[in-house]
Design a protein around this motif. Sequence first.
Motif, PDB file in Angstrom:
ATOM      1  N   CYS A 249       0.819  -1.212   0.000  1.00 33.89           N
ATOM      2  CA  CYS A 249       0.000   0.000   0.000  1.00 33.89           C
ATOM      3  C   CYS A 249       0.852   1.261   0.000  1.00 33.89           C
ATOM      4  CB  CYS A 249      -0.925   0.021   1.225  1.00 33.89           C
ATOM      5  SG  CYS A 249      -2.063  -1.392   1.290  1.00 33.89           S
ATOM      6  N   LYS A 250       0.422   2.230  -0.783  1.00 31.38           N
ATOM      7  CA  LYS A 250       0.999   3.566  -0.791  1.00 31.38           C
ATOM      8  C   LYS A 250       0.052   4.468  -0.020  1.00 31.38           C
ATOM      9  CE  LYS A 250       4.513   2.786  -3.639  1.00 31.38           C
ATOM     10  NZ  LYS A 250       5.929   2.968  -3.220  1.00 31.38           N
ATOM     11  N   THR A 251       0.501   4.939   1.149  1.00 31.95           N
ATOM     12  CA  THR A 251      -0.346   5.769   1.989  1.00 31.95           C
ATOM     13  C   THR A 251       0.292   7.151   2.139  1.00 31.95           C
ATOM     14  OG1 THR A 251       0.581   5.508   4.214  1.00 31.95           O
ATOM     15  CG2 THR A 251      -0.631   3.632   3.308  1.00 31.95           C
ATOM     16  N   PRO A 252      -0.497   8.132   2.585  1.00 38.78           N
ATOM     17  CA  PRO A 252       0.067   9.473   2.792  1.00 38.78           C
ATOM     18  C   PRO A 252       1.178   9.510   3.830  1.00 38.78           C
ATOM     19  CG  PRO A 252      -2.314   9.572   2.677  1.00 38.78           C
ATOM     20  CD  PRO A 252      -1.958   8.126   2.740  1.00 38.78           C
ATOM     21  N   LEU A 357     -11.695  11.567   3.325  1.00 37.86           N
ATOM     22  CA  LEU A 357     -11.518  12.968   3.726  1.00 37.86           C
ATOM     23  C   LEU A 357     -10.388  13.648   2.970  1.00 37.86           C
ATOM     24  CD1 LEU A 357     -12.005  12.556   7.567  1.00 37.86           C
ATOM     25  CD2 LEU A 357     -13.636  13.436   5.909  1.00 37.86           C
ATOM     26  N   GLY A 358     -10.381  13.475   1.652  1.00 41.15           N
ATOM     27  CA  GLY A 358      -9.395  14.171   0.839  1.00 41.15           C
ATOM     28  C   GLY A 358      -8.080  13.450   0.660  1.00 41.15           C
ATOM     29  N   THR A 359      -7.914  12.262   1.247  1.00 37.71           N
ATOM     30  CA  THR A 359      -6.675  11.499   1.077  1.00 37.71           C
ATOM     31  C   THR A 359      -6.970  10.212   0.321  1.00 37.71           C
ATOM     32  OG1 THR A 359      -6.871  10.177   3.088  1.00 37.71           O
ATOM     33  CG2 THR A 359      -5.930  12.369   3.324  1.00 37.71           C
ATOM     34  N   THR A 360      -5.941   9.643  -0.266  1.00 36.88           N
ATOM     35  CA  THR A 360      -6.100   8.401  -1.029  1.00 36.88           C
ATOM     36  C   THR A 360      -5.014   7.410  -0.630  1.00 36.88           C
ATOM     37  OG1 THR A 360      -7.035   9.588  -2.926  1.00 36.88           O
ATOM     38  CG2 THR A 360      -6.178   7.366  -3.328  1.00 36.88           C
ATOM     39  N   THR A 361      -5.431   6.178  -0.371  1.00 41.93           N
ATOM     40  CA  THR A 361      -4.507   5.077  -0.141  1.00 41.93           C
ATOM     41  C   THR A 361      -4.718   4.048  -1.249  1.00 41.93           C
ATOM     42  OG1 THR A 361      -4.337   5.331   2.248  1.00 41.93           O
ATOM     43  CG2 THR A 361      -3.935   3.154   1.372  1.00 41.93           C
ATOM     44  N   THR A 362      -3.643   3.648  -1.913  1.00 38.69           N
ATOM     45  CA  THR A 362      -3.718   2.687  -3.012  1.00 38.69           C
ATOM     46  C   THR A 362      -2.931   1.439  -2.632  1.00 38.69           C
ATOM     47  OG1 THR A 362      -3.860   4.485  -4.625  1.00 38.69           O
ATOM     48  CG2 THR A 362      -3.275   2.310  -5.453  1.00 38.69           C
ATOM     49  N   CYS A 363      -3.603   0.283  -2.696  1.00 35.50           N
ATOM     50  CA  CYS A 363      -2.985  -0.993  -2.329  1.00 35.50           C
ATOM     51  C   CYS A 363      -2.961  -1.914  -3.549  1.00 35.50           C
ATOM     52  CB  CYS A 363      -3.757  -1.646  -1.184  1.00 35.50           C
ATOM     53  SG  CYS A 363      -3.775  -0.662   0.332  1.00 35.50           S
ATOM     54  N   ALA A 421      -6.738   0.584   5.674  1.00 28.89           N
ATOM     55  CA  ALA A 421      -7.479   1.761   5.241  1.00 28.89           C
ATOM     56  C   ALA A 421      -7.029   2.986   5.998  1.00 28.89           C
ATOM     57  CB  ALA A 421      -8.960   1.531   5.482  1.00 28.89           C
ATOM     58  N   LEU A 422      -7.191   4.146   5.396  1.00 28.93           N
ATOM     59  CA  LEU A 422      -6.949   5.405   6.093  1.00 28.93           C
ATOM     60  C   LEU A 422      -8.288   6.083   6.281  1.00 28.93           C
ATOM     61  CD1 LEU A 422      -3.891   7.132   4.467  1.00 28.93           C
ATOM     62  CD2 LEU A 422      -4.008   5.758   6.510  1.00 28.93           C
ATOM     63  N   VAL A 423      -8.414   6.783   7.368  1.00 32.45           N
ATOM     64  CA  VAL A 423      -9.525   7.708   7.510  1.00 32.45           C
ATOM     65  C   VAL A 423      -8.883   9.021   7.878  1.00 32.45           C
ATOM     66  CG1 VAL A 423     -11.548   8.343   8.804  1.00 32.45           C
ATOM     67  CG2 VAL A 423     -11.167   5.981   8.203  1.00 32.45           C
ATOM     68  N   ALA A 424      -8.776   9.901   6.944  1.00 30.93           N
ATOM     69  CA  ALA A 424      -8.195  11.220   7.078  1.00 30.93           C
ATOM     70  C   ALA A 424      -6.795  11.277   6.578  1.00 30.93           C
ATOM     71  CB  ALA A 424      -8.237  11.733   8.496  1.00 30.93           C
ATOM     72  N   GLY A 425      -6.092  10.376   6.478  1.00 32.62           N
ATOM     73  CA  GLY A 425      -4.806  10.413   5.860  1.00 32.62           C
ATOM     74  C   GLY A 425      -3.768  11.184   6.650  1.00 32.62           C
ATOM     75  N   THR A 426      -2.549  10.973   6.297  1.00 28.20           N
ATOM     76  CA  THR A 426      -1.409  11.548   7.013  1.00 28.20           C
ATOM     77  C   THR A 426      -1.539  11.248   8.479  1.00 28.20           C
ATOM     78  OG1 THR A 426      -2.370  13.738   7.302  1.00 28.20           O
ATOM     79  CG2 THR A 426      -1.226  13.321   5.275  1.00 28.20           C
ATOM     80  N   ALA A 427      -1.560  12.279   9.316  1.00 24.76           N
ATOM     81  CA  ALA A 427      -1.526  12.014  10.738  1.00 24.76           C
ATOM     82  C   ALA A 427      -2.255  13.079  11.496  1.00 24.76           C
ATOM     83  CB  ALA A 427      -0.090  11.962  11.205  1.00 24.76           C
TER      84      ALA A 427
END
Length: 444
Positions: A249-252, A357-363, A421-427
């Motif tokens: 996965c590529k996450t923020p 919420l504006g972020t994308t995670t691709t697996c 999964a991300l909810v909100a992305g980054t931190a």
Amino acid sequence: MLGGAGILLGVSAAPAQAAEVSYATECIPPAISGLPPVQGTTKVEITAPAEAKVGDEVEIVWKFVQAASKNPNILDLGQDTVQPTGTLKAAGAQTAAIAMEGPRQNPPIPKNSDMKLSDMKGKLKLTAPGEVTLTPDAYNINVNKPISTDTKCTPKETVKSAATIKVTDGGGSSGGTTGGLPTVVPTLPTSVPTDLPTGLPTGSSSPSSPTPSESETGGDTGGSSTGGGGGDGGQTDFTGKEVQVPYKCKTPIGDKEATSPVQINAKKDGGSFDLTVQFKKSVMDSPADIPKDSVKPSMEVVLGGSDKGTVHVEGPTNSEDIKSGEPIEIPDLTGTYKPGASGESTLSPGVLTIEALGTTTTCTPAKTEVSLTLDTTEQASGASGGGSAGSSTGGSAGGSSTDGGLAATGAEDHGSLKALALVAGTALLLGGAVFTFMPGRRLR
């Protein structure tokens, strides 16, 4: 200094006093962060009246001179997104845990800079003469964007008192012997309401998605219908096998890995197939409040065998707010497969995308795992060699979710993926916004 802080409410107060105290503090990042506890020093200034009388209600102010940690080098915090709450301990002539709360007011707080927390206030009703000491205790920092998270900070040493109120007896109230306690007992109700509901809701439950039978076993070519070997023999429902898909996965907040149990089912509709992709045995409790319509998953199902290309499937966004601690899951992903070739075609889980919420995670799967094999007949404008055969039938924002589950990571060590999964992305404050999955339950 704090103008007007520490005044007496409705009475004449002695001049306010202010004193600063510092203490070693441990702050626990949000559960979604995967970060270790933070050790630091809290410095606060407590403002309260120097003198007051029994029966007075006094206001106390807690000013943060220094929070125990900085905003880490991950996420800029927006204006008016941070709110502190805490507890101030009263001891001596009376004991109490005074609830303190500050407004959600702060300037923008850049990454890797000092936290800026608003002043907290609380009230104490004085009930006995003598000296009452005031000592700072634990406090909590809430950040409400992009999602609500809490950082809990507690003292790691004995904290010195920061202020003392000298309480006098108030000069002889008439007739009472209760020492400031209420003398009137509230009247309790003497009857039971007669208009309580007598029945239970009778609404029907929604139909469940097809699931594999207990005896189903998976071969290299994926699941097939019961009793279906070569042709479909008039069969319309086809149940795939559950496959373990290793995702990268590529996450923020960096690259992660996870293994997820996924199953693809199909229902024949003329020459096409309605697909349902389920994430099996994958559950977690939400580590933070998740707003309605904020998380949306989708996938590209990979075709093989006689047919080539991909089929786009997607799920609805979460139709309701999800509170911290409630179960959360990825709903079923649905779409339509229009074959582009005749013969035996395979379907495998492909790239999974989660927008939140504006972020994308691709697996992306590290290898292809066939879940379902179908006998197909070529259709006009079908898949073969192309992308996104057919159309997606997943719910739009605000639609109700179907059954399904979040991808289970199977990770036990800190270095492995804490979430798929991300909810909100980054931190968020003191941590990243990735979920920790736990086997056991399912998303709504």
